[in-house]
Each structure stands twice: as C-alpha cells, then as structure tokens.
Write a protein that holds these residues in place. Structure first.
Motif, PDB file in Angstrom:
ATOM      1  N   ASP A   1     112.819  14.518 133.830  1.00 34.12           N
ATOM      2  CA  ASP A   1     111.537  14.805 133.994  1.00 34.12           C
ATOM      3  C   ASP A   1     110.860  14.436 135.388  1.00 34.12           C
ATOM      4  N   GLN A  14     109.512  11.743 130.209  1.00 31.25           N
ATOM      5  CA  GLN A  14     110.130  11.208 128.830  1.00 31.25           C
ATOM      6  C   GLN A  14     111.642  10.823 129.235  1.00 31.25           C
ATOM      7  N   LYS A  20     104.373  11.640 129.779  1.00 28.12           N
ATOM      8  CA  LYS A  20     104.430  12.768 130.866  1.00 28.12           C
ATOM      9  C   LYS A  20     105.784  12.727 131.462  1.00 28.12           C
ATOM     10  N   SER A  64     105.981  24.701 126.162  1.00 27.31           N
ATOM     11  CA  SER A  64     106.918  23.700 125.421  1.00 27.31           C
ATOM     12  C   SER A  64     106.914  22.232 125.916  1.00 27.31           C
ATOM     13  N   SER A  65     106.555  22.126 127.573  1.00 23.14           N
ATOM     14  CA  SER A  65     106.574  20.981 127.893  1.00 23.14           C
ATOM     15  C   SER A  65     105.263  20.300 127.652  1.00 23.14           C
ATOM     16  N   ASN A  84     105.435  18.911 124.197  1.00 23.38           N
ATOM     17  CA  ASN A  84     106.252  17.739 124.147  1.00 23.38           C
ATOM     18  C   ASN A  84     105.522  16.391 124.521  1.00 23.38           C
ATOM     19  N   ARG A  85     104.618  16.684 125.511  1.00 21.46           N
ATOM     20  CA  ARG A  85     103.870  15.574 125.968  1.00 21.46           C
ATOM     21  C   ARG A  85     102.783  15.125 125.195  1.00 21.46           C
ATOM     22  N   GLU A 133      96.161  17.407 128.864  1.00 27.39           N
ATOM     23  CA  GLU A 133      96.961  18.093 128.074  1.00 27.39           C
ATOM     24  C   GLU A 133      96.278  19.043 126.793  1.00 27.39           C
ATOM     25  N   SER A 186     107.667  28.263 128.538  1.00 24.85           N
ATOM     26  CA  SER A 186     108.304  27.143 128.960  1.00 24.85           C
ATOM     27  C   SER A 186     107.212  25.953 129.128  1.00 24.85           C
ATOM     28  N   LYS A 187     106.205  26.450 129.661  1.00 19.49           N
ATOM     29  CA  LYS A 187     105.096  25.627 130.206  1.00 19.49           C
ATOM     30  C   LYS A 187     104.352  24.927 128.911  1.00 19.49           C
TER      31      LYS A 187
END
Length: 272
Positions: free
Chosen positions: A43, A39, A37, A26-27, A30-31, A238, A23-24
């Motif tokens: 968020d 979106q 950060k 994936s986040s 995305n960023r 990131e 999950s982390k």
C-alpha cells in the motif's frame, strides 16, 4: 467508426471504466472494514516500514513499563516495612531514655528491656518479610543494586539500592537496657539516623521510578497516536468515497449494458 459484431469498442471502454471503479471500490471497502489506509507494504512501503518500527518500539516500551512496575512494587513493599521500622526505632529510643533514668528501679529497667528486645525482634521480622517477587531490599540477601529497564533499546536502566535494615545490621541485636542503657540509647540514636538516611535514598529512587513510569506511559501513547496518523484511514472521507464509487459502479454497469446492446442495432439493417 466501423460498425462490427466482432469488436465493440464502446463496450470495451465501458468495461475498462467499470473495472477501474470496482478496483477503487474494493480499496475503499478494505479501508472501511479495517480502518487502515496502509495495511501492508504494497500500500505504501515507506509509511508501512516507519509504522512497523514504531510498533516495535511500542512493544519494547511495554516490557520497560512492566519492569518499572515491578520496581515500583519492590520499592513500595520496602518503604512500607521501612516506615514501620522507623516507628519502632522511635519507640526503642523512648525505652532507652526511660531505662537510663537513674531513679528507675531494677524492675522497671527489666520491663523496659523486655519491651526493647521484643521491638528489636520486630525490626528483623519486618525487614525479612519485605519481599516482593523474591527480592528483598532490607534483609541483606542482595549484594548488588537491582537494575530495571528504562529504555526501549535496553541500554538505559534505573537502580534500586539494597539497604541493610535488620536489627543486626543496625547494631541493635546485642543491646541490653539492664546492663548499659546509655550505650543502648547511643546505638538506637545512631540507628535511627542511619535508617532515616537509607529510607530517604530509597524514597528518592522510588520517586524517580514513578516519574519514569509516567514518562514511558506518555511516550507509548504518543507513539500509538503517531502510528495512527500514518496508517489510520479517515473514515468520514472513506464513507463519502464509498457512496460516490457505488453510484459510479451502478452507472458503469448501465453504460456497459447499453454498449453491449449496440450490435443488436445491426440487425435492423438486414430487416426488410
């Protein structure tokens, strides 16, 4: 701990940890892919709402800038024509002075008068052609000030004042050097003073518009930077997080595989 083939607590814990890592990851992905950060509202609702309001202001200021650019173009066209008209008025004064010379012959006065009338016609032509986007400040077609946007809420405006600069408006169309050169000289002198005053006023308004256009441009840049500070991702951070989470994901996958092998050890208890 109970040894069972039905419930593998180690595998469940390893799976939970792996899901959290995924999950982390994936986040972070995305960023990295979007550069943001924040979106959407889920968020960070407060930050997203502030950013959206600032984006709306930026869009409104784009319309303001377009209006001001149009005002600048109208003023520039008028000032270009006004400069030519002022130069012609200077020539007209020269012709009127020359024609008022008592020693000038009738032929000379006629020649001066012909040039005079030609120059007067040019003034009207320049004034009538000083048009941009259907707006002319000099030909008398406008009966009210031109208003242009100056603020994002549309409540503040900047003004351009129409100036009557045709020959008729300046009192030059009926002059004749052959019949009364002195009266013509007086009228030209007055027209020159009036035109200089009108051009000075227009020039001051054009300068105000120029300054405000610069301000709006800087304000738009500041708003854009402000929105970026709120929602843009720090890609250096990131990138580091992405690599760390990828390693965690690999380790979590291995831990889950090891945990899933635990029930296999029960078989050895039943082998003779």
């Amino acid at each position: 701990m109970t040894t069972s083939v039905h419930t593998n607590s180690s595998a469940l814990i390893a799976l939970q940890n792996l899901n959290a890592t995924n999950s982390k990851l994936s986040s972070v992905q995305n960023r990295v892919s979007t550069g943001l950060k924040v979106q959407g509202a889920k968020d960070n609702a407060a930050t997203w709402a502030i950013a959206q309001n600032q984006r709306a202001d930026t869009s409104s200021l784009e319309a303001v800038k377009t209006s001001l650019n149009r005002a600048t173009s109208i003023a520039d066209v008028a000032l270009a024509a006004g400069s030519q008209i002022s130069d012609i008025l200077t020539e007209l004064k020269q012709k009127a002075v020359a024609a008022s010379d008592p020693s000038a012959s009738e032929a000379s006065k006629k020649a001066y008068n012909d040039e005079f009338k030609s120059l007067v016609a040019s003034i009207t032509s320049f004034a009538n052609n000083a048009t941009f986007d259907g707006k002319n400040l000099f030909d008398g077609s406008l009966t009210a000030n031109l208003e242009f946007l100056a603020s994002a809420d549309g409540e503040e405006t900047i003004t351009l004042t129409p100036q009557a600069m045709t020959a008729a408006a300046l009192g030059l169309d009926a002059l004749d050097l052959e019949t009364d050169a002195e009266a013509a000289l007086e009228a030209v002198t007055e027209a020159l003073a009036n035109s200089s005053s009108m051009l000075a006023e227009l020039g001051a308004q054009a300068k105000q518009i120029e300054r405000h256009t610069t301000f709006v441009g800087k304000l738009m840049d500041s708003l854009e930077v402000g929105v970026g500070n709120l929602v843009d991702a720090d890609l250096a951070k990131e990138s580091a997080r992405l690599q760390a989470l990828q390693v965690q994901q690999q380790l979590g996958t291995q831990a889950l595989a090891i945990a899933n092998q635990a029930p296999q050890s029960i078989l050895s208890l039943f082998q003779g």
